[in-house]
Design a protein around this motif. Structure first.
Motif, mmCIF file in Angstrom:
data_model
loop_
_atom_site.group_PDB
_atom_site.id
_atom_site.type_symbol
_atom_site.label_atom_id
_atom_site.label_comp_id
_atom_site.label_asym_id
_atom_site.label_seq_id
_atom_site.Cartn_x
_atom_site.Cartn_y
_atom_site.Cartn_z
ATOM 1 N N LYS A 128 15.610 17.037 -19.426
ATOM 2 C CA LYS A 128 15.888 15.604 -19.496
ATOM 3 C C LYS A 128 15.490 14.902 -18.194
ATOM 4 O O LYS A 128 14.983 13.783 -18.219
ATOM 5 C CB LYS A 128 17.373 15.393 -19.786
ATOM 6 C CG LYS A 128 17.738 13.972 -20.108
ATOM 7 C CD LYS A 128 19.194 13.868 -20.500
ATOM 8 C CE LYS A 128 19.541 12.437 -20.821
ATOM 9 N NZ LYS A 128 20.939 12.285 -21.158
ATOM 10 N N GLN A 129 15.693 15.556 -17.056
ATOM 11 C CA GLN A 129 15.318 14.978 -15.761
ATOM 12 C C GLN A 129 13.809 14.805 -15.643
ATOM 13 O O GLN A 129 13.336 13.886 -14.982
ATOM 14 C CB GLN A 129 15.825 15.861 -14.611
ATOM 15 C CG GLN A 129 17.313 15.843 -14.432
ATOM 16 C CD GLN A 129 17.833 14.467 -14.074
ATOM 17 O OE1 GLN A 129 17.230 13.739 -13.304
ATOM 18 N NE2 GLN A 129 18.950 14.093 -14.675
ATOM 19 N N GLU A 167 10.025 14.063 -23.726
ATOM 20 C CA GLU A 167 10.514 13.397 -24.933
ATOM 21 C C GLU A 167 10.589 14.343 -26.129
ATOM 22 O O GLU A 167 11.412 14.156 -27.014
ATOM 23 C CB GLU A 167 9.619 12.214 -25.268
ATOM 24 C CG GLU A 167 9.706 11.112 -24.248
ATOM 25 C CD GLU A 167 8.828 9.928 -24.594
ATOM 26 O OE1 GLU A 167 8.344 9.858 -25.738
ATOM 27 O OE2 GLU A 167 8.626 9.094 -23.714
ATOM 28 N N PHE A 227 24.559 14.811 -25.954
ATOM 29 C CA PHE A 227 23.135 14.551 -25.874
ATOM 30 C C PHE A 227 22.693 13.778 -27.107
ATOM 31 O O PHE A 227 22.932 14.206 -28.224
ATOM 32 C CB PHE A 227 22.342 15.855 -25.767
ATOM 33 C CG PHE A 227 22.573 16.576 -24.491
ATOM 34 C CD1 PHE A 227 21.970 16.151 -23.324
ATOM 35 C CD2 PHE A 227 23.401 17.663 -24.439
ATOM 36 C CE1 PHE A 227 22.195 16.799 -22.139
ATOM 37 C CE2 PHE A 227 23.629 18.329 -23.257
ATOM 38 C CZ PHE A 227 23.022 17.884 -22.098
ATOM 39 N N TYR A 246 19.443 19.794 -19.116
ATOM 40 C CA TYR A 246 19.508 18.805 -18.037
ATOM 41 C C TYR A 246 18.183 18.738 -17.280
ATOM 42 O O TYR A 246 17.688 17.651 -16.980
ATOM 43 C CB TYR A 246 20.663 19.143 -17.095
ATOM 44 C CG TYR A 246 20.795 18.181 -15.949
ATOM 45 C CD1 TYR A 246 21.354 16.922 -16.149
ATOM 46 C CD2 TYR A 246 20.351 18.507 -14.678
ATOM 47 C CE1 TYR A 246 21.471 16.018 -15.098
ATOM 48 C CE2 TYR A 246 20.454 17.625 -13.626
ATOM 49 C CZ TYR A 246 21.017 16.378 -13.839
ATOM 50 O OH TYR A 246 21.125 15.487 -12.805
ATOM 51 N N LYS A 299 11.935 13.986 -18.007
ATOM 52 C CA LYS A 299 11.560 12.980 -19.021
ATOM 53 C C LYS A 299 10.632 13.542 -20.101
ATOM 54 O O LYS A 299 9.650 12.926 -20.479
ATOM 55 C CB LYS A 299 10.959 11.755 -18.355
ATOM 56 C CG LYS A 299 11.948 11.034 -17.462
ATOM 57 C CD LYS A 299 11.366 9.760 -16.934
ATOM 58 C CE LYS A 299 12.399 8.916 -16.298
ATOM 59 N NZ LYS A 299 12.882 9.103 -15.056
#
Length: 140
Positions: free
Chosen positions: A120-121, A125, A42, A117, A123
Motif C-alpha cells: 500500500k505504501q 493499485e 483495508f 502495508y 501505491k
C-alpha cells in the motif's frame, strides 16, 4: 369458631412493570443513537464481472509468504526491506504491475498485514492474494 380474614397488602405490580418497560426503552434508545467506532480495515476495489481484468505475465510480481514469516520472491528468500525495493524497481518498469501474494494457511496475521502495508505504501493499485495449503506449497 370465628374465622378472621386478614387483609394483606397487595403489591402493586403495575408500578414495577412500568419501570421495567421504561428501562428497556432507554436501553434500546441509547443503543440506537450510540455511535459505534468501526475499524474499516483495508478497502479493496474488486473488479467488476462485466470487465474482467487480464494480467500480463511480465506485469505480475509473485511473492510467497511462508508460515514462519519468510518471504520468497523469484525463488530467493528476501527481507521486507528487500521486497520493498524490488517492488519499486518493478513498478518503475511496469507501472500497472500486479502484486500476487501467496499466503501459507498457517501464517500469522501480522506478517500478512506487514506485507499489505508495504504494498500500500508503494501505491500498487493491483493487489491479489491467495491462501494456499501446505500440500500446495511444493507446487508453487
Amino acid at each position: 369458631m370465628i374465622k378472621r380474614f386478614l387483609k394483606h397488602d397487595v403489591d402493586d405490580s403495575s408500578s414495577s412493570g412500568a419501570l421495567n418497560d421504561l428501562s428497556f426503552l432507554l436501553i434500546i434508545f441509547f443503543i440506537v443513537i450510540a455511535g459505534f467506532n468501526v475499524n474499516k480495515g483495508f478497502l479493496l476495489n474488486l473488479p467488476s464481472k462485466e470487465k474482467p481484468r487480464i494480467v500480463k505475465t511480465e506485469d505480475l510480481m509473485k511473492c510467497h509468504l511462508k508460515a514462519d514469516g519468510t518471504l520468497i520472491l523469484e525463488g530467493k528468500t528476501v527481507s521486507l526491506l528487500e521486497l520493498s525495493s524490488k517492488i519499486e524497481e518493478k513498478k518503475s518498469v511496469f507501472p500497472n504491475m500486479t502484486f500476487l501474494l501467496l499466503i501459507d494457511s498457517n501464517t500469522e496475521y501480522q506478517h500478512v498485514i506487514d506485507i499489505i502495508y508495504e504494498v500500500k505504501q508503494k501505491k500498487i493499485e493491483n493487489f491479489s492474494f491467495k491462501m494456499i495449503e501446505n500440500s500446495q506449497v511444493s507446487a508453487v
